[in-house]
Design a protein around this motif. Structure first.
Motif, mmCIF file in Angstrom:
data_model
loop_
_atom_site.group_PDB
_atom_site.id
_atom_site.type_symbol
_atom_site.label_atom_id
_atom_site.label_comp_id
_atom_site.label_asym_id
_atom_site.label_seq_id
_atom_site.Cartn_x
_atom_site.Cartn_y
_atom_site.Cartn_z
ATOM 1 N N ASN A 9 0.872 -1.184 0.000
ATOM 2 C CA ASN A 9 0.000 0.000 0.000
ATOM 3 C C ASN A 9 0.904 1.228 0.000
ATOM 4 O OD1 ASN A 9 -1.822 2.041 0.465
ATOM 5 N ND2 ASN A 9 -2.199 1.505 2.612
ATOM 6 N N LYS A 11 0.045 4.256 -0.314
ATOM 7 C CA LYS A 11 -0.613 5.466 0.212
ATOM 8 C C LYS A 11 -0.391 6.633 -0.775
ATOM 9 C CE LYS A 11 0.385 3.600 4.715
ATOM 10 N NZ LYS A 11 0.148 3.735 6.132
ATOM 11 N N HIS A 88 -9.521 1.208 4.908
ATOM 12 C CA HIS A 88 -8.240 1.409 5.600
ATOM 13 C C HIS A 88 -8.471 2.390 6.752
ATOM 14 C CE1 HIS A 88 -4.123 2.595 6.440
ATOM 15 N NE2 HIS A 88 -3.737 1.519 5.779
ATOM 16 N N GLU A 90 -6.834 4.782 7.823
ATOM 17 C CA GLU A 90 -6.559 6.188 7.509
ATOM 18 C C GLU A 90 -7.773 6.827 6.842
ATOM 19 O OE1 GLU A 90 -2.823 5.643 5.457
ATOM 20 O OE2 GLU A 90 -1.847 5.170 7.357
ATOM 21 N N GLU A 158 -5.430 -4.992 10.622
ATOM 22 C CA GLU A 158 -4.432 -3.939 10.788
ATOM 23 C C GLU A 158 -4.682 -3.199 12.103
ATOM 24 O OE1 GLU A 158 -2.520 -2.753 6.857
ATOM 25 O OE2 GLU A 158 -4.238 -1.450 7.142
ATOM 26 N N ALA A 162 -0.449 -0.036 15.218
ATOM 27 C CA ALA A 162 0.766 -0.638 14.643
ATOM 28 C C ALA A 162 1.110 -0.032 13.285
ATOM 29 C CB ALA A 162 0.579 -2.153 14.494
ATOM 30 N N GLY A 164 2.502 2.234 10.730
ATOM 31 C CA GLY A 164 3.499 3.298 10.605
ATOM 32 C C GLY A 164 4.231 3.638 11.894
ATOM 33 N N GLY A 198 -1.441 -6.502 8.669
ATOM 34 C CA GLY A 198 -0.808 -5.234 8.296
ATOM 35 C C GLY A 198 -0.503 -4.393 9.522
ATOM 36 N N SER A 200 3.347 -2.172 10.313
ATOM 37 C CA SER A 200 4.792 -2.239 10.568
ATOM 38 C C SER A 200 5.400 -3.596 10.212
ATOM 39 C CB SER A 200 5.105 -1.866 12.014
ATOM 40 O OG SER A 200 4.743 -0.519 12.248
ATOM 41 N N GLY A 222 4.818 1.380 4.575
ATOM 42 C CA GLY A 222 6.128 2.003 4.404
ATOM 43 C C GLY A 222 7.161 1.104 3.735
HETATM 44 C C1 PEP Z 1 -0.815 0.212 6.016
HETATM 45 O O1 PEP Z 1 -0.927 1.423 5.869
HETATM 46 O O2 PEP Z 1 -1.681 -0.538 5.556
HETATM 47 C C2 PEP Z 1 0.336 -0.300 6.728
HETATM 48 C C3 PEP Z 1 0.326 -1.534 7.133
HETATM 49 O O3 PEP Z 1 1.365 0.598 6.943
HETATM 50 P P1 PEP Z 1 2.805 0.273 7.572
HETATM 51 O O4 PEP Z 1 3.273 -1.030 6.994
HETATM 52 O O5 PEP Z 1 3.654 1.427 7.181
HETATM 53 O O6 PEP Z 1 2.605 0.159 9.053
#
Ligand code: PEP
Length: 238
Positions: A9, A11, A88, A90, A158, A162, A164, A198, A200, A222
């Motif tokens: 992803n 973003k 998501h 976000e 997710e 966790a 980011g 999901g 980090s 990331g």
């Molecule tokens: C995400 O945004 O779906 C995600 C898992 O981000 P990150 O891997 O950066 O934590």
């Protein structure tokens, strides 16, 4: 169960991504998916080999209409996407998306021929208060529409805290949530689903996380932006 999946992803990033590097990612046991900003979908679809699927990061629940700034699932499909992320955290946070809207988006995705990746996850407060499984159960019930199948739908667990942050739940905590999700889905739909973790995910933890029962790959933010990190994660997925 289908092959494991490494889903990146990007973003609102990616203009400086090493596309030539991504184009050389080999076709291995693990399926590959990149979800770039929607304007990049056509060029990535034409530059990346067919074994790398391309996805959107969101779609509208309607097929067409007066929705300035939005994009429909069919538009993503025509642009070259085969998948779309919906719900998501976000988007839930910044755009106030509810479970009900997420379910409508997932349905719109299927109608356009896309596989939806439906995201759910708890806050840190939920976790510290021992509410994780309740929160996940509620989000799953309302975000996954009737008629979901394991071909049209992938679930991404997710944990919001966790994403980011460099922090992850313990392996036991991830296993507990994934097995609860699988139990709920198999009771409701009579089938096992593909479940991604999901939050980090990195080359260093990808092997341990994807070795847990009911973890069928990762949704990677990331660490999916640099081809070397993404490749290392793909290599580590077992
Ligand atoms: C995400 O945004 O779906 C995600 C898992 O981000 P990150 O891997 O950066 O934590």
């Amino acid at each position: 169960m289908a092959r494991k999946l490494a889903a990146g992803n990007w973003k609102m990033n990616g203009l400086d991504a090493d596309i030539d590097g991504f184009a050389t990612l080999p076709d291995t046991e693990t399926e590959l998916l990149i979800c770039p900003p929607s304007t990049m979908i056509p060029s990535l679809r034409s530059q990346l080999p067919e074994h790398i699927a391309i996805g959107g990061q969101d779609c509208h629940s309607e097929t067409t209409g007066a929705y300035t700034g939005d994009i429909s699932a069919q538009m993503l499909r025509i642009a070259g996407a085969s998948h779309v992320i919906v719900g998501h955290s976000e988007r839930r946070e910044a755009h106030g998306e509810t479970d009900q809207q997420v379910a409508l988006k997932a349905k719109a995705a299927w109608d356009a021929g896309l596989t939806s990746i439906i995201c759910i996850g708890e806050t840190l407060e939920d976790r510290t208060e021992g509410q994780t499984l309740d929160v996940i159960g509620t989000a799953l019930a309302a975000s996954v529409p009737e008629g979901a199948t394991n071909e049209t739908t992938i679930i991404a667990y997710e944990p919001i805290w966790a994403i980011g942050t460099g922090r992850t739940p313990t392996l036991a905590q991830i296993g507990e949530v994934h097995s609860a999700i699988q139990d709920i889905l198999s009771e409701r739909f009579g089938a096992a689903f593909r479940l991604l973790y999901g939050g980090s995910m990195k080359p260093e933890n990808a092997s341990a996380i994807t070795s847990i029962d009911n973890v069928h790959g990762g949704l990677i933010g990331g660490a999916s932006l640099k081809v070397a990190d993404f490749q290392a994660i793909v290599d580590a997925i077992t």
